[in-house]
Enzyme design. Structure first.
Site, short mmCIF file in Angstrom:
data_model
loop_
_atom_site.label_atom_id
_atom_site.label_comp_id
_atom_site.label_asym_id
_atom_site.label_seq_id
_atom_site.Cartn_x
_atom_site.Cartn_y
_atom_site.Cartn_z
N LYS A 136 26.96 -4.07 41.26
CA LYS A 136 26.78 -5.66 41.12
C LYS A 136 25.65 -6.25 41.78
O LYS A 136 25.31 -5.74 43.03
CB LYS A 136 28.19 -6.49 41.25
N ARG B 108 39.31 -1.23 32.99
CA ARG B 108 39.84 -0.53 31.69
C ARG B 108 40.25 1.05 32.22
O ARG B 108 41.37 1.56 31.39
CB ARG B 108 39.00 -0.54 30.55
#
Ligand code: BES
Ligand code: MN
Ligand code: ZN
Length: 496
Positions: free
Chosen positions: A279, A353
């Protein structure tokens, strides 16, 4: 903090702070009239001559009013009488809590329940006020070396003035329990990643099990997860020096022995740097909040255990860090989930996920009545819904509608997004059963489509809390959401 009720006349009840609602306009309400008489017209004069207009959320504090046994009189503006509705009451509750906690009052007595709302009962009003007080009182000072308690609020007890036929005892019990749950959720969420690791969360789960006889905790370590074939979850944890944990907390309320459980699964990424798909640096500290889903599971379990809710709930928290490392997932890597389905990891930052899919496969063993997962899953959800509503998707419309209703009731609202097969096609991979990302478009929906591939055997709903779990900026901090929503949902489900 203690809550109590009182039915004696306001003009002769002693308290550190008497709280009275005032609608816009110069007319004194019957309650104010009575107080005004006792104060020899002081209240009326101050309202007439002063700047206070009664606009919603406005407050005015009168110290040592003449002729009254209260040390302070706090007037709270309630806006126009015909606009006295749910959003206005929320604003009033917040303003009341803020103004009251700014004083040194140790106890208070509040008359705000005497103006009924059309669509809500006094129990609801009491709960809103208690929750507002909880938020206003909350401090996270445990990691500051100095002045730890300099701003600790003085308030110790808070009373509701009630009419003859009003009973709010159950609401007081529920609201205090919800506040305790919100506080635990905030505390865990606000802790930094170097303290709140997967093992730390596991320790907190064990502590919760010690605190409540009704909660049984068990922890799975990486070896045990390996045996279960949790290849997706473990692939994320490989890039981190902190070992992953799968935390299971089982709550059995009175009389729930035969009930199938409601299973809550909370994303517990104690820090999400993105992995190799790293990020940007700006604001990355906020990725300590990537375990807010798990914190809300802890908080909800604490709330229902404190209120002894007659229901069976299992909380499951898959927990890991997501960091770049020589052994971390690489874009293009293919892993095998516990379900047997293979996943091409095209972006290592879509790690939530990967943890959730194995946890969602694992929970089948509880034969769940339904499963709700809670996750700070996609930045796209913040773009879609901002900070006001959590995203809701699921494979069971009745479950989704119940959650929407619980959101309306608690004020901790959700908004449903479509889980249509058209979106699922975006997950196509040339090399595995699915990719872990579905492209830029509809990121929240494709993330849920990914999870839906693991939840076919039970009723399931997914809450994306990326926009609601914490606040950025000057007020940076966890919100405790969606503990109010989940607790309300379980209260409804338990038929209370
Ligand atoms: N934890 C983040 C989602 C997130 C980002 C929550 C910002 C709150 C604020 C999640 O693991 C993530 O990185 N998601 C990616 C998915 C993408 C790679 C498909 C995202 O949203 O950018
Ligand atoms: Mn991520
Ligand atoms: Zn994440």
């Amino acid at each position: 903090m203690q809550f109590f009720t009182s039915r004696s006349a306001l003009s002769n009840t002693a308290t550190d702070c008497l709280i009275i609602g005032v609608f816009e306009g110069k007319k004194l309400s019957p309650v104010l009239n009575e107080l005004d008489k006792a104060s020899q017209g002081q209240i009326g004069r101050s309202l007439k001559g002063g700047d206070f207009t009664g606009a919603s959320g406005e407050t005015q504090l009168l110290s040592a009013p003449t002729g009254l046994p209260c040390a302070r009189l706090l007037l709270v503006g309630c806006g126009k009488k015909k606009e006295w509705d749910v959003p206005t009451f929320g604003k009033v509750a917040k303003a009341t809590a803020k103004a009251l906690l700014a004083t040194r009052a140790e106890n208070a007595l509040c008359d705000l329940l005497s103006q009924p709302l059309k669509s809500r009962d006094p129990q609801w009003m009491a709960r809103q006020l208690i929750e507002a007080l909880g938020h206003a009182r909350y401090r996270f000072n445990q990691l500051k070396s100095q002045n730890k308690d300099d701003k600790a609020p003085a308030l110790k007890s808070f009373g509701f003035h009630l009419g003859e036929d009003v009973d709010i005892e159950q609401a007081l019990v529920q609201a205090s329990a919800i506040n305790a749950g919100i506080q635990l959720c905030k505390d865990l969420s606000n802790l930094p990643g170097n303290i709140c690791t997967p093992s730390y969360l596991a320790d907190q789960a064990v502590a919760l099990g010690k605190q409540f006889k009704t909660i049984k905790t068990s922890i799975l370590d990486e070896k045990e997860m390996e045996k279960l074939g949790m290849g997706a979850l473990l692939s994320v944890s490989r890039g981190s020096r902190q070992p992953a944990r799968l935390i299971v907390m089982e709550y059995r309320g009175p009389g729930s022995q035969k009930d199938k459980p409601v299973v809550l699964v909370g994303k517990g990424l104690t820090f999400d740097a993105g992995g190799i798909s790293i990020k940007p640096a700006a604001g990355m500290d906020e990725m300590k909040y990537d375990m807010c889903g798990s914190a809300s599971v802890f908080g909800t379990l604490r709330a229902i255990a404190e209120m002894k809710l007659p229901i069976h709930v299992v909380g499951v928290v898959p927990s890991s860090e997501n960091l770049p490392d020589g052994d971390a997932n690489k874009p293009g890597d293919i892993v095998t989930s516990m379900s047997g389905q293979t996943i091409e990891i095209l972006n290592t930052d879509a790690e939530g996920r990967l943890l959730l899919c194995d946890a969602l496969t694992y929970v089948k063993r509880f034969d769940p009545a339904e499963v709700i997962d809670i996750a700070t899953l996609t930045g796209a959800c913040i773009i879609a819904l901002g900070n006001h509503a959590a995203g809701l998707l699921g494979n069971d419309e009745a479950l989704c509608q119940s959650l929407i209703a619980a959101g309306q009731q608690s004020g901790d609202r959700v908004w449903q997004l479509p889980l249509w097969p058209e979106y699922d096609e975006q997950l196509k991979s040339n090399f595995a059963d699915m990719a872990n990302v579905g492209g830029r478009e509809a990121g929240t929906v494709t993330a849920a489509c990914f999870l839906a591939r693991y939840t076919k055997e039970y009723r399931w709903a997914h809450l994306d809390i990326a926009g609601t779990a914490w606040k950025s900026g000057a007020d940076k901090g966890a919100t405790g959401r969606p503990v109010p929503l989940l607790t309300q949902y379980l209260i409804q489900r338990a038929g209370q």
